[in-house]
Design an enzyme around this catalytic site. Structure first.
Site, PDB file in Angstrom:
ATOM      1  CG  ASN A   9     -29.732  62.885  28.378  1.00  0.00           C
ATOM      2  OD1 ASN A   9     -29.934  64.080  28.191  1.00  0.00           O
ATOM      3  ND2 ASN A   9     -30.647  62.071  28.891  1.00  0.00           N
ATOM      4  CE  LYS A  11     -30.425  61.847  32.899  1.00  0.00           C
ATOM      5  NZ  LYS A  11     -31.215  60.845  33.561  1.00  0.00           N
ATOM      6  CD  GLU A  98     -34.762  61.479  32.934  1.00  0.00           C
ATOM      7  OE1 GLU A  98     -34.310  62.480  32.353  1.00  0.00           O
ATOM      8  OE2 GLU A  98     -34.041  60.680  33.566  1.00  0.00           O
ATOM      9  CD  GLU A 168     -31.308  55.869  28.194  1.00  0.00           C
ATOM     10  OE1 GLU A 168     -30.151  56.163  28.531  1.00  0.00           O
ATOM     11  OE2 GLU A 168     -32.246  56.684  28.227  1.00  0.00           O
ATOM     12  CB  SER A 213     -26.655  53.547  36.619  1.00  0.00           C
ATOM     13  OG  SER A 213     -27.724  54.239  37.215  1.00  0.00           O
TER      14      SER A 213
HETATM   15  C1  PEP Z   1     -30.018  58.880  30.702  1.00  0.00           C
HETATM   16  O1  PEP Z   1     -30.560  59.856  31.187  1.00  0.00           O
HETATM   17  O2  PEP Z   1     -30.201  58.645  29.510  1.00  0.00           O
HETATM   18  C2  PEP Z   1     -29.173  58.039  31.549  1.00  0.00           C
HETATM   19  C3  PEP Z   1     -28.724  56.922  31.077  1.00  0.00           C
HETATM   20  O3  PEP Z   1     -28.895  58.521  32.807  1.00  0.00           O
HETATM   21  P1  PEP Z   1     -27.874  57.901  33.892  1.00  0.00           P
HETATM   22  O4  PEP Z   1     -26.630  57.522  33.146  1.00  0.00           O
HETATM   23  O5  PEP Z   1     -27.645  59.017  34.864  1.00  0.00           O
HETATM   24  O6  PEP Z   1     -28.551  56.714  34.492  1.00  0.00           O
END
Ligand code: PEP
Length: 254
Positions: A9, A11, A98, A168, A213
């Site tokens: 992803n 973003k 988000e 998540e 993360s």
């Molecule tokens: C995400 O945006 O779905 C995500 C898991 O971000 P990150 O891996 O940077 O925490």
């Protein structure tokens, strides 16, 4: 047997050059993973055409980070599932925290996006997860059940035969605080149990990705958990060596 998915992803990140570089770097690992694990990149809408151009003909799949509930009309700034389908998307992320947070998307609106995506033959990737305060108050399952229930109410449990879930925890996204494999596994198995109360076959078959993360270091142990079927990867999907290592971790655990 659930085939794991490693899904990036991106973003609000990328340039024409970085899109070209990253997609070209991911094609080979995706081709090699084929048969054991699926690999996909969800990109900002403006780059989806370029992703299609560089990934076409390979086993790398792609998708959007969001979609509108309408197929066309007076909805300035939106991207419809029909448009995303025309650009070869397989997946559409819906309900990322988000979007839920910054754009105030309700569970019902996310469910409508899930339905709109499926109506055009896209596979929705339904993001669910609790805030840090909710985690500490032990409200995780209340939150994720409500997020799932809104989709079940609108689309029916069978809709999860053609969908992916991404758990998540919001406190783990972009913070460097990965949920421990034990915490993640426990939530994933409770999500499956909850779905089982509606339909055991659907619950057993649906892929539940972990996101938050997840990186090259943490992916191997996370992916070895029984109910974790790959990952939704933010920051680490913008770095070719890291994302490739995560793909390899999924293949090793497939
Ligand atoms: C995400 O945006 O779905 C995500 C898991 O971000 P990150 O891996 O940077 O925490």
């Amino acid at each position: 047997m659930r085939k794991p998915i490693v899904m990036g992803n991106w973003k609000l990140n990328g340039t024409k050059q970085s899109v070209a570089d990253l997609i070209k770097a991911f094609v080979e690992p995706a081709n090699q993973a084929f048969g054991k694990a699926e690999v996909a990149i969800c990109a900002p809408a403006i780059f989806i055409g370029s992703v299609e151009q560089y990934a076409q003909g390979s086993k790398l799949q792609w998708g959007s980070e969001d979609c509108d509930i309408h197929d066309s009309g007076a909805y300035t700034g939106e991207n419809s599932p029909a448009m995303l389908k025309e650009f070869g998307c397989t997946y559409a992320i819906v309900g990322h925290s988000e979007r839920r947070g910054y754009h105030h998307e309700s569970n019902e609106e996310v469910a409508a996006k899930f339905k709109a995506a499926q109506n055009q033959g896209l596979i929705p990737v339904l993001c669910i997860g609790e805030s840090e305060a909710e985690f500490e108050a032990q409200k995780t399952m209340d939150v994720v059940k409500a997020e799932l229930k809104a989709v079940i109410d609108l689309c029916g449990i069978a809709a999860f035969k053609q969908a992916v879930i991404a758990y998540e925890p919001i406190w783990a996204i972009g913070t460097g605080k990965t949920a421990t494999p034990e915490i993640a596994q426990s939530v994933h198995s409770q999500i499956r149990e909850y779905l089982k109360s509606f339909d055991a076959e659907v619950a057993a078959g649906v892929r539940i990705l972990y996101g938050g993360s997840c990186n090259a270091k943490t992916a191997p142990e996370l992916f070895s958990q029984q109910d974790i079927d790959g990952g939704l990867i933010g920051g680490a999907s913008l770095k070719a060596p890291d994302f490739t290592a995560i793909i390899n971790a999924a293949v090793a655990n497939a």
